[in-house]
Design a protein around this motif. Structure first.
Motif, short mmCIF file in Angstrom:
data_model
loop_
_atom_site.label_atom_id
_atom_site.label_comp_id
_atom_site.label_asym_id
_atom_site.label_seq_id
_atom_site.Cartn_x
_atom_site.Cartn_y
_atom_site.Cartn_z
N SER A 271 -1.05 9.60 13.49
CA SER A 271 0.40 9.79 13.49
C SER A 271 1.14 8.46 13.50
O SER A 271 2.14 8.28 12.80
CB SER A 271 0.82 10.64 14.70
N PHE A 272 0.64 7.52 14.31
CA PHE A 272 1.25 6.18 14.34
C PHE A 272 1.13 5.50 12.98
O PHE A 272 2.08 4.86 12.49
CB PHE A 272 0.58 5.32 15.42
N THR A 273 -0.02 5.65 12.33
CA THR A 273 -0.22 5.07 10.99
C THR A 273 0.73 5.70 9.98
O THR A 273 1.29 5.01 9.12
CB THR A 273 -1.68 5.28 10.55
N ASP A 274 0.94 7.01 10.07
CA ASP A 274 1.86 7.71 9.17
C ASP A 274 3.28 7.18 9.33
O ASP A 274 4.01 7.01 8.35
CB ASP A 274 1.83 9.21 9.43
N PHE B 274 1.46 -4.25 3.82
CA PHE B 274 1.49 -3.12 4.76
C PHE B 274 1.08 -1.81 4.10
O PHE B 274 0.47 -0.95 4.76
CB PHE B 274 2.87 -3.00 5.39
N ILE B 275 1.37 -1.63 2.81
CA ILE B 275 0.91 -0.42 2.11
C ILE B 275 -0.61 -0.39 2.05
O ILE B 275 -1.24 0.64 2.31
CB ILE B 275 1.52 -0.34 0.69
N LEU B 276 -1.21 -1.53 1.72
CA LEU B 276 -2.67 -1.62 1.67
C LEU B 276 -3.28 -1.43 3.06
O LEU B 276 -4.27 -0.70 3.23
CB LEU B 276 -3.10 -2.96 1.10
N ALA B 277 -2.69 -2.07 4.07
CA ALA B 277 -3.25 -2.02 5.42
C ALA B 277 -3.17 -0.61 5.99
O ALA B 277 -4.18 -0.06 6.46
CB ALA B 277 -2.51 -3.01 6.33
N PHE B 278 -1.99 0.00 5.95
CA PHE B 278 -1.83 1.32 6.56
C PHE B 278 -2.40 2.45 5.69
O PHE B 278 -2.89 3.44 6.22
CB PHE B 278 -0.35 1.58 6.86
N LEU C 182 -6.07 2.18 6.38
CA LEU C 182 -6.33 2.62 7.75
C LEU C 182 -6.31 4.14 7.85
O LEU C 182 -7.14 4.74 8.55
CB LEU C 182 -5.31 2.01 8.71
N GLU C 183 -5.38 4.78 7.15
CA GLU C 183 -5.32 6.24 7.17
C GLU C 183 -6.61 6.84 6.61
O GLU C 183 -7.14 7.82 7.15
CB GLU C 183 -4.11 6.73 6.37
N LEU D 208 -14.24 2.13 17.05
CA LEU D 208 -14.01 2.71 15.72
C LEU D 208 -12.60 2.40 15.22
O LEU D 208 -12.41 2.06 14.05
CB LEU D 208 -14.25 4.23 15.76
N ILE D 209 -11.62 2.52 16.12
CA ILE D 209 -10.23 2.21 15.75
C ILE D 209 -10.09 0.73 15.44
O ILE D 209 -9.48 0.34 14.43
CB ILE D 209 -9.26 2.62 16.87
N LEU D 210 -10.67 -0.10 16.29
CA LEU D 210 -10.57 -1.56 16.11
C LEU D 210 -11.26 -2.00 14.82
O LEU D 210 -10.72 -2.83 14.07
CB LEU D 210 -11.20 -2.27 17.32
N PHE D 211 -12.44 -1.44 14.54
CA PHE D 211 -13.16 -1.77 13.32
C PHE D 211 -12.35 -1.37 12.09
O PHE D 211 -12.21 -2.15 11.14
CB PHE D 211 -14.51 -1.04 13.31
N SER D 212 -11.80 -0.16 12.09
CA SER D 212 -10.99 0.31 10.96
C SER D 212 -9.78 -0.57 10.75
O SER D 212 -9.43 -0.92 9.61
CB SER D 212 -10.54 1.76 11.21
N LEU D 213 -9.13 -0.95 11.85
CA LEU D 213 -7.94 -1.80 11.76
C LEU D 213 -8.27 -3.18 11.21
O LEU D 213 -7.60 -3.68 10.30
CB LEU D 213 -7.30 -1.92 13.15
N CYS D 214 -9.33 -3.80 11.72
CA CYS D 214 -9.71 -5.15 11.28
C CYS D 214 -10.12 -5.17 9.82
O CYS D 214 -9.74 -6.08 9.06
CB CYS D 214 -10.85 -5.69 12.15
N ILE D 215 -10.89 -4.18 9.40
CA ILE D 215 -11.35 -4.10 8.01
C ILE D 215 -10.15 -4.03 7.06
O ILE D 215 -10.09 -4.74 6.04
CB ILE D 215 -12.26 -2.86 7.81
N ASN D 216 -9.19 -3.19 7.38
CA ASN D 216 -8.05 -2.99 6.48
C ASN D 216 -7.03 -4.12 6.54
O ASN D 216 -6.38 -4.42 5.54
CB ASN D 216 -7.40 -1.63 6.77
N ILE D 217 -6.90 -4.74 7.71
CA ILE D 217 -6.05 -5.93 7.79
C ILE D 217 -6.64 -7.05 6.92
O ILE D 217 -5.92 -7.73 6.18
CB ILE D 217 -5.91 -6.39 9.25
#
Length: 312
Positions: free
Chosen positions: A67-70, A103-107, A110-111, A144-153
């Protein structure tokens, strides 16, 4: 130090949402309503998960992050569209365009990763129910959240920095309502071979991993559920996946629609309309899907809404 580009380009031009002055107020109200519904709906999901102790589980932890990502993904595109609908000038600054690409690529990425993580959560819950809380502990969920965030950033930063190295000509019109990395690269005068290779590689890896994860998880889930003897047991197991499957179908379905539209039609406006649906519709619909199909979430939202007058 500010962002620098090789040709002194100060701005790009986005496609006008409509050329009909009579439609502009209607479209402004439509997209403003979509944005407000998206923000409010996803914010209610986050607050419900935080306030209700019954929802302090891995499934709802991932849902609150989705939801935060959305909220973030919608905020990246819709406000600028609203400004452009009202303004005669459809320009976006060079820095603003790069920021939007990032930010479009990152979020967006991440979604996709969060949907894969949520599929894995459902796989563990259904296929290994007795070990669920042991496997899906808070440490693993956080990783899992941290890994997903770092990969997409990292992915978003790589593409943004590569765009920064390009030289641009006089044609600076982007045939979309927002800055998108592929369309911006097409405007470059300099060699874009490395950029295109990186896009294909990143799409294959960072797009393929989540999709493969979802397919694997649901293959195992279906195999496990089919071994349940009772019809009621099968229905109960599948019902826990209904909301997630709906969200996955909506997210990847609209993404597939963008790809098919760009491949089959020569109209840039049709492609632009489908593209904006990909960054608007799933984010707005996700709270409705989870609140309407999930009994626990409906109960938590009722409690939250009933408590709001006393909080105010």
């Amino acid at each position: 130090m500010g962002l620098r580009n090789n040709t002194g380009v100060s701005e790009f031009l986005l496609m006008e949402v409509t050329e009909d002055p009579k439609l502009k107020p209607l479209l402004f109200v439509l997209f403003l309503s979509i944005y407000l519904v998206t923000i409010l709906g996803n914010l209610l999901i986050i607050l419900a998960v935080i306030c209700d102790s019954h929802l302090h589980t891995p499934m709802y932890f991932f849902l609150s992050n989705l939801s935060f990502t959305d909220i973030c993904l919608s905020t990246t595109t819709i406000p600028k569209m609203l400004v452009n609908i009202q303004a005669e000038d459809q320009s976006i600054t060079y820095t603003g365009c790069l920021t939007q690409i990032y930010f479009i690529l990152a979020f967006g990425g991440l979604e996709s990763f969060l949907l894969s993580v949520m599929a894995y959560d459902r796989y563990v819950a259904i296929c290994h129910p007795l070990r669920y809380m042991v496997i899906m502990n808070s440490h693993l969920c956080g990783l899992l959240i941290l890994f997903s965030l770092c990969i997409n950033i990292g992915d978003a930063l790589m593409h943004s920095l590569m765009v920064l190295q390009l030289s641009f000509c006089t044609d600076l019109e982007i045939p979309l309502f927002f800055c998108e990395v592929v369309q911006v690269i097409k405007l470059a005068c300099s060699d874009t071979l490395i950029n295109n290779i990186l896009i294909y590689f990143a799409t294959s890896v960072f797009g393929g991993i989540p999709v493969c994860g979802i397919i694997f998880s649901y293959t195992q889930i279906v195999s496990s559920v089919l071994r349940i003897p009772s019809t009621g047991g099968k229905y109960k197991a599948f019902s826990t996946c209904g909301s997630h499957l709906s969200v996955v179908s909506l997210f990847y379905g609209t993404g597939l629609g963008v790809y098919i539209s760009s491949a089959l039609t020569s109209s840039s406006r049709n492609t632009a309309v489908v593209s904006v649906m990909y960054t608007v519709v799933p984010q707005m619909m996700n709270p409705f899907i989870y609140s309407l199909r999930n009994r626990d979430m409906k109960g938590a939202l009722r409690k939250l809404i009933s408590r709001m007058p006393s909080l105010l």
